[in-house]
Design a protein around this motif. Structure first.
Motif, PDB file in Angstrom:
ATOM      1  N   ILE A 138       0.833  -1.207   0.000  1.00  0.00           N
ATOM      2  CA  ILE A 138       0.000   0.000   0.000  1.00  0.00           C
ATOM      3  C   ILE A 138       0.866   1.253   0.000  1.00  0.00           C
ATOM      4  O   ILE A 138       0.653   2.179  -0.781  1.00  0.00           O
ATOM      5  N   SER A 139       1.874   1.261   0.867  1.00  0.00           N
ATOM      6  CA  SER A 139       2.654   2.479   1.088  1.00  0.00           C
ATOM      7  C   SER A 139       3.801   2.646   0.110  1.00  0.00           C
ATOM      8  O   SER A 139       4.310   3.752  -0.070  1.00  0.00           O
ATOM      9  N   GLY A 140       4.235   1.545  -0.506  1.00  0.00           N
ATOM     10  CA  GLY A 140       5.415   1.589  -1.360  1.00  0.00           C
ATOM     11  C   GLY A 140       6.632   1.063  -0.632  1.00  0.00           C
ATOM     12  O   GLY A 140       6.686   1.068   0.606  1.00  0.00           O
ATOM     13  N   PRO A 141       7.636   0.602  -1.371  1.00  0.00           N
ATOM     14  CA  PRO A 141       8.789  -0.061  -0.750  1.00  0.00           C
ATOM     15  C   PRO A 141       9.719   0.864   0.016  1.00  0.00           C
ATOM     16  O   PRO A 141      10.538   0.395   0.813  1.00  0.00           O
ATOM     17  N   ASP A 142       9.623   2.163  -0.193  1.00  0.00           N
ATOM     18  CA  ASP A 142      10.566   3.094   0.433  1.00  0.00           C
ATOM     19  C   ASP A 142      10.008   3.769   1.681  1.00  0.00           C
ATOM     20  O   ASP A 142      10.649   4.670   2.234  1.00  0.00           O
ATOM     21  N   ALA A 143       8.841   3.377   2.120  1.00  0.00           N
ATOM     22  CA  ALA A 143       8.261   3.986   3.322  1.00  0.00           C
ATOM     23  C   ALA A 143       9.122   3.683   4.546  1.00  0.00           C
ATOM     24  O   ALA A 143       9.654   2.577   4.690  1.00  0.00           O
ATOM     25  N   GLN A 144       9.248   4.660   5.425  1.00  0.00           N
ATOM     26  CA  GLN A 144       9.978   4.459   6.676  1.00  0.00           C
ATOM     27  C   GLN A 144       9.130   3.623   7.627  1.00  0.00           C
ATOM     28  O   GLN A 144       7.936   3.873   7.802  1.00  0.00           O
ATOM     29  N   VAL A 145       9.744   2.627   8.253  1.00  0.00           N
ATOM     30  CA  VAL A 145       9.047   1.754   9.195  1.00  0.00           C
ATOM     31  C   VAL A 145       9.364   2.179  10.622  1.00  0.00           C
ATOM     32  O   VAL A 145      10.529   2.386  10.968  1.00  0.00           O
ATOM     33  N   VAL A 146       8.320   2.292  11.441  1.00  0.00           N
ATOM     34  CA  VAL A 146       8.515   2.542  12.866  1.00  0.00           C
ATOM     35  C   VAL A 146       7.752   1.464  13.640  1.00  0.00           C
ATOM     36  O   VAL A 146       6.569   1.232  13.415  1.00  0.00           O
ATOM     37  N   LEU A 147       8.459   0.767  14.507  1.00  0.00           N
ATOM     38  CA  LEU A 147       7.887  -0.302  15.321  1.00  0.00           C
ATOM     39  C   LEU A 147       7.325   0.316  16.592  1.00  0.00           C
ATOM     40  O   LEU A 147       8.062   0.953  17.358  1.00  0.00           O
TER      41      LEU A 147
END
Length: 275
Positions: A139-148
């Protein structure tokens, strides 16, 4: 030998969805293990009107154990739906059991290990988080920043679970993951929790970040997680000020079938401890 009564236990919520999901998970685990698993909350859930729970009131620990004891059950195994060993396990459950033991001295309660026991951890839990992130990337695209993101806890060992999962994601999947908490107590003594999600989002938006994946370390929906939960409200409040920021929230841990394997193994673990 008396067969134990098995309880799948969460903290409890006043939101009906939390109890309904807990019931669903317990039913799935019953089928997965061949044992009857009872969904039981530690507290709060008994405040939910039965009409909002398909006519069946929620069970909370004290009341459930007492009813079972009155039916001559004495052996119980508590399976905690917890990431780490929180005060609910070290204090609340033992205190509740102690109150009942004054009336039923032959009561025997064992507690199974949590889903992410320290220090060894649980690679399958990290795999669940990874697969949920991959799903969100569609949905967001492969380059989205991930925050846990987890709830936040006054217990450092709970924060250590989040850190270990982030470390495993980086080591096994080369996935760069930042971390934040939904809420935390004020004071430097709680700085181990890390950044508040609201502050983290605002800082990143100020730096021009436009795509974020919120990787959820939450088992069940309720006041905090799920539709219209606190996490979504935090994200929406930041987006109002930074409309270019887009976020995708991953599914909850309880929606992944691998969790059933983890819980089954915990239920059958030999290192359960007796209260």
């Amino acid at each position: 030998m008396m067969m134990p009564v098995y309880l799948l236990v969460d903290n409890g919520s006043k939101q009906p969805d939390a109890t309904l999901y807990l019931r669903c998970l317990a039913a799935q685990l019953s089928e997965h293990t061949g044992e009857l698993i009872h969904p039981v909350s530690l507290q709060h859930a008994d405040a939910i009107p039965a009409a909002e729970l398909a006519g069946t009131p929620a069970d909370v620990l004290q009341g459930f154990l007492r009813r079972q004891l009155e039916q001559d059950e004495r052996e119980f195994v508590v399976l905690p739906l917890f990431f780490g060993v929180s005060r609910a396990i070290t204090s609340f459950i033992p205190d509740e059991v102690a109150r009942l033991k004054s009336e039923y001295p032959d009561l025997n309660v064992k507690v199974a290990p949590v889903t992410w026991p320290l220090p060894e951890g649980e690679p399958r839990l990290a795999q669940i988080v990874f697969e949920h992130i991959q799903q969100a990337r569609e949905i967001s695209g492969p380059d989205a920043q991930v925050v846990l993101v987890d709830h936040g806890s006054p217990t450092p060992k709970i924060t250590e679970v989040r850190r270990n999962i982030a470390r495993m994601l980086e080591q096994q999947h080369a996935l760069g993951v930042e971390q934040a908490v939904m809420e935390r107590r004020e004071g430097k003594e709680y700085d181990f929790n890390g950044d508040l999600l609201a502050n983290w989002l605002r800082d990143k938006a100020e730096q021009g970040l436009t795509r974020v994946i919120i990787a959820m370390l939450f088992f069940l929906p309720g006041r905090h997680a799920g539709p219209r939960g606190d996490v979504q409200e935090i994200c929406d409040s930041v987006v109002k000020d930074y409309p270019r920021l887009n976020y995708t929230i991953t599914p909850l841990i309880s929606t992944h079938p691998l969790l059933l394997d983890i819980l089954r193994d915990r239920l059958m673990a030999t290192n359960q401890f007796v209260i």
